[in-house]
Design a protein around this motif. Structure first.
Motif, short mmCIF file in Angstrom:
data_model
loop_
_atom_site.label_atom_id
_atom_site.label_comp_id
_atom_site.label_asym_id
_atom_site.label_seq_id
_atom_site.Cartn_x
_atom_site.Cartn_y
_atom_site.Cartn_z
N VAL A 50 48.83 36.71 42.84
CA VAL A 50 47.92 36.34 41.75
C VAL A 50 46.53 36.94 41.99
O VAL A 50 45.91 37.47 41.07
N GLY A 51 46.07 36.87 43.22
CA GLY A 51 44.74 37.38 43.53
C GLY A 51 44.60 38.87 43.32
O GLY A 51 43.52 39.35 42.94
N LEU A 52 45.66 39.63 43.54
CA LEU A 52 45.59 41.07 43.33
C LEU A 52 45.81 41.47 41.87
O LEU A 52 45.54 42.61 41.49
N LEU A 53 46.28 40.54 41.06
CA LEU A 53 46.45 40.85 39.64
C LEU A 53 45.10 40.99 38.93
O LEU A 53 45.01 41.71 37.93
N ILE A 54 44.08 40.33 39.42
CA ILE A 54 42.77 40.40 38.78
C ILE A 54 42.21 41.83 38.83
O ILE A 54 41.91 42.41 37.78
N PRO A 55 42.07 42.46 40.02
CA PRO A 55 41.57 43.84 40.01
C PRO A 55 42.56 44.82 39.38
O PRO A 55 42.15 45.82 38.79
N PHE A 56 43.87 44.54 39.48
CA PHE A 56 44.85 45.41 38.83
C PHE A 56 44.65 45.40 37.32
O PHE A 56 44.66 46.45 36.67
N ALA A 57 44.45 44.22 36.76
CA ALA A 57 44.26 44.11 35.31
C ALA A 57 42.96 44.79 34.88
O ALA A 57 42.92 45.44 33.83
N LEU A 58 41.90 44.66 35.67
CA LEU A 58 40.65 45.34 35.34
C LEU A 58 40.83 46.85 35.34
O LEU A 58 40.42 47.54 34.40
N THR A 59 41.46 47.37 36.38
CA THR A 59 41.61 48.82 36.51
C THR A 59 42.55 49.38 35.45
O THR A 59 42.21 50.32 34.73
N ALA A 60 43.75 48.83 35.37
CA ALA A 60 44.74 49.36 34.43
C ALA A 60 44.32 49.10 32.98
O ALA A 60 44.46 49.98 32.13
N GLY A 61 43.80 47.92 32.71
CA GLY A 61 43.37 47.61 31.35
C GLY A 61 42.23 48.50 30.89
O GLY A 61 42.22 48.99 29.75
N GLY A 62 41.26 48.73 31.77
CA GLY A 62 40.16 49.63 31.42
C GLY A 62 40.62 51.05 31.20
O GLY A 62 40.15 51.74 30.29
#
Length: 93
Positions: A50-62
């Motif tokens: 869960v904790g690594l999904l936050i930066p993953f979502a920021l990077t991939a989403g951006g």
């Protein structure tokens, strides 16, 4: 930037996000700290998945939004996501 350049940059950022997520799954402990208190102790903890999904979502989403709309702000969000990955690794290793 032309369409092919946006595809290459967006694809590279998504691949970097995937690689950092997988590396984090491998090397980080099961519970990672998400916040540091003033005394240096970990404040909030979460599962590494869960904790690594936050930066993953920021990077991939951006990156995906940059590909679709070609706005520089979304590219900046992707780079912030990569920086958050770095801070997460530094805090928890």
């Amino acid at each position: 930037m032309n369409r092919n350049g946006r595809i290459m940059l967006s694809g590279a950022l998504v691949l970097i996000a995937m690689a950092l997520y997988i590396i984090g799954i491998i090397i980080l402990p099961e519970t990672i700290g998400l916040q540091i208190q003033m005394d240096g102790s970990m404040g909030n903890n979460a599962s590494k998945y869960v904790g690594l999904l936050i930066p993953f979502a920021l990077t991939a989403g951006g990156a995906i939004y940059y590909y679709m709309k070609e706005e520089g702000k979304s590219l900046f969000v992707s780079f912030i996501g990569i920086a958050v990955f770095g801070v997460t690794f530094i805090m928890n290793l």
